[in-house]
Scaffold this motif. Structure first.
Motif, mmCIF file in Angstrom:
data_model
loop_
_atom_site.group_PDB
_atom_site.id
_atom_site.type_symbol
_atom_site.label_atom_id
_atom_site.label_comp_id
_atom_site.label_asym_id
_atom_site.label_seq_id
_atom_site.Cartn_x
_atom_site.Cartn_y
_atom_site.Cartn_z
ATOM 1 N N ASP A 1 68.375 71.612 29.625
ATOM 2 C CA ASP A 1 67.539 70.824 30.547
ATOM 3 C C ASP A 1 67.472 69.367 30.099
ATOM 4 O OD1 ASP A 1 67.049 72.992 32.152
ATOM 5 O OD2 ASP A 1 65.098 73.463 31.276
ATOM 6 N N ALA A 2 67.259 69.168 28.793
ATOM 7 C CA ALA A 2 67.189 67.795 28.269
ATOM 8 C C ALA A 2 68.531 67.088 28.435
ATOM 9 C CB ALA A 2 66.778 67.825 26.798
ATOM 10 N N ALA A 3 69.625 67.798 28.147
ATOM 11 C CA ALA A 3 70.956 67.198 28.287
ATOM 12 C C ALA A 3 71.240 66.872 29.753
ATOM 13 C CB ALA A 3 72.021 68.149 27.742
ATOM 14 N N TRP A 4 70.809 67.745 30.657
ATOM 15 C CA TRP A 4 71.048 67.504 32.087
ATOM 16 C C TRP A 4 70.343 66.232 32.546
ATOM 17 C CZ3 TRP A 4 68.459 66.794 36.621
ATOM 18 C CH2 TRP A 4 69.182 66.978 37.792
ATOM 19 N N TRP A 5 69.089 66.057 32.147
ATOM 20 C CA TRP A 5 68.362 64.853 32.549
ATOM 21 C C TRP A 5 68.974 63.597 31.935
ATOM 22 C CZ3 TRP A 5 65.402 64.323 36.523
ATOM 23 C CH2 TRP A 5 64.704 65.420 37.029
ATOM 24 N N SER B 1 72.139 58.807 33.097
ATOM 25 C CA SER B 1 73.339 58.014 32.801
ATOM 26 C C SER B 1 74.183 57.807 34.047
ATOM 27 C CB SER B 1 74.175 58.716 31.719
ATOM 28 O OG SER B 1 73.443 58.845 30.510
ATOM 29 N N VAL B 2 74.291 58.850 34.866
ATOM 30 C CA VAL B 2 75.062 58.725 36.107
ATOM 31 C C VAL B 2 74.427 57.687 37.027
ATOM 32 C CG1 VAL B 2 75.734 59.920 38.228
ATOM 33 C CG2 VAL B 2 76.049 61.035 36.014
ATOM 34 N N PHE C 1 81.518 65.379 36.496
ATOM 35 C CA PHE C 1 82.023 66.669 36.032
ATOM 36 C C PHE C 1 81.069 67.289 35.012
ATOM 37 C CE2 PHE C 1 86.412 65.685 37.539
ATOM 38 C CZ PHE C 1 86.672 66.909 38.138
ATOM 39 N N LEU C 2 80.634 66.465 34.058
ATOM 40 C CA LEU C 2 79.734 66.948 33.015
ATOM 41 C C LEU C 2 78.418 67.414 33.600
ATOM 42 C CD1 LEU C 2 79.063 67.352 30.035
ATOM 43 C CD2 LEU C 2 78.425 64.939 29.913
ATOM 44 N N LEU C 3 77.865 66.660 34.540
ATOM 45 C CA LEU C 3 76.598 67.025 35.163
ATOM 46 C C LEU C 3 76.728 68.327 35.936
ATOM 47 C CD1 LEU C 3 73.670 66.032 35.620
ATOM 48 C CD2 LEU C 3 74.491 64.947 37.722
ATOM 49 N N TRP C 4 77.829 68.481 36.641
ATOM 50 C CA TRP C 4 78.061 69.711 37.403
ATOM 51 C C TRP C 4 78.163 70.924 36.477
ATOM 52 C CZ3 TRP C 4 83.064 72.308 38.634
ATOM 53 C CH2 TRP C 4 82.905 73.303 39.609
ATOM 54 N N LEU D 1 76.906 71.215 33.424
ATOM 55 C CA LEU D 1 75.577 71.466 32.853
ATOM 56 C C LEU D 1 74.666 72.143 33.861
ATOM 57 C CD1 LEU D 1 74.932 68.158 30.852
ATOM 58 C CD2 LEU D 1 75.298 70.450 29.904
ATOM 59 N N THR D 2 74.812 71.798 35.132
ATOM 60 C CA THR D 2 73.994 72.441 36.168
ATOM 61 C C THR D 2 74.268 73.933 36.214
ATOM 62 O OG1 THR D 2 73.964 70.415 37.496
ATOM 63 C CG2 THR D 2 73.449 72.469 38.631
ATOM 64 N N GLN D 3 75.546 74.301 36.164
ATOM 65 C CA GLN D 3 75.893 75.722 36.181
ATOM 66 C C GLN D 3 75.359 76.432 34.943
ATOM 67 O OE1 GLN D 3 77.218 76.720 39.056
ATOM 68 N NE2 GLN D 3 77.197 74.547 39.590
ATOM 69 N N LEU D 4 75.492 75.799 33.781
ATOM 70 C CA LEU D 4 74.985 76.414 32.550
ATOM 71 C C LEU D 4 73.475 76.562 32.569
ATOM 72 C CD1 LEU D 4 77.121 74.801 29.690
ATOM 73 C CD2 LEU D 4 77.045 77.207 30.360
ATOM 74 N N ARG D 5 72.781 75.568 33.130
ATOM 75 C CA ARG D 5 71.314 75.651 33.221
ATOM 76 C C ARG D 5 70.899 76.879 34.019
ATOM 77 N NH1 ARG D 5 68.711 70.795 35.904
ATOM 78 N NH2 ARG D 5 66.756 71.645 35.091
#
Length: 208
Positions: free
Chosen positions: A18-22, A27-28, A105-108, A110-114
């Motif tokens: 969650d922290a990494a996603w935010w 950053s995006v 790509f990274l955000l997407w 991380l969303t799936q992993l979350r």
């Protein structure tokens, strides 16, 4: 400490994700804002610099100190970073767009992993959504690495065409990481294991 459920390892990893996603999401947004500024505002002279990965070839003989003679040894490639002031134009805008895509790509991923670890922290293991999301993570890892290698090649090709140093030669280099691709393939295999486990779990539930 439990692996699944509330107050488990899965719930801790969910908090980290969650922290990494935010962090990536912010950053995006900032990078997208900088991209818009680059299109309409002259950023030259604003103390902004670019820091690009480079590969260099050293055009100098190598000597053996013990014999004081030149040998057949040579330095094939040096790697580092080249920092220079931002230049307004297609290169900077295109670079910013590529970085935004990579962060996307990274955000997407991380969303799936979350979503996966959110279900695991609730004790839900074999559900169809998890298998699908893990598969998407695998594709994101592979696609992201291929995109990153292409971007690095683009940057190194640009530096090889626009910069020179006495005794050194800039070369285009892709910097492809095979370990990351293997990791993505391993994640795809794990996704299939989850899919098969979900199918068996559903069949068992119907039998009972």
């Amino acid at each position: 400490m439990r692996a699944l459920g509330q107050r488990s390892i899965a719930s801790f990893i969910r908090l980290v994700l969650d922290a990494a996603w935010w962090l990536v999401a912010v950053s995006v947004v900032l990078l997208s804002g900088l991209l818009v500024c680059a299109l309409f505002v002259n950023l030259e002279g604003d103390n902004l610099t670019m820091d690009l990965p480079i590969a260099l070839v050293l055009n100098a003989p190598v000597h053996d100190n013990s014999a004081s003679l030149q040998t057949d040894a040579r330095i094939e490639k040096l790697r580092g970073n080249l920092r220079f002031p931002v230049r307004r134009g297609a290169f900077f805008s295109g670079s910013m767009l590529l970085v935004v895509v990579l962060f996307g790509f990274l955000l997407w991923g991380l969303t799936q992993l979350r979503h996966v670890f959110r279900s695991l922290s609730r004790g839900l293991l074999f559900i169809p959504e998890n298998a699908r999301r893990i598969r998407w993570v695998g594709f994101a890892v592979i696609s992201g690495e291929l995109a990153r290698a292409a971007v690095v090649y683009f940057w190194s090709f640009y530096t090889s065409q626009h910069f020179t140093v006495n005794g050194l030669r800039f070369v285009a280099s892709m910097d492809f990481n095979g370990i990351t691709i293997l990791s993505g393939l391993a994640i795809l295999v794990i996704a299939e294991v989850f899919r098969e486990g979900t199918r068996l779990h559903e069949e068992q539930s119907l039998t009972i």
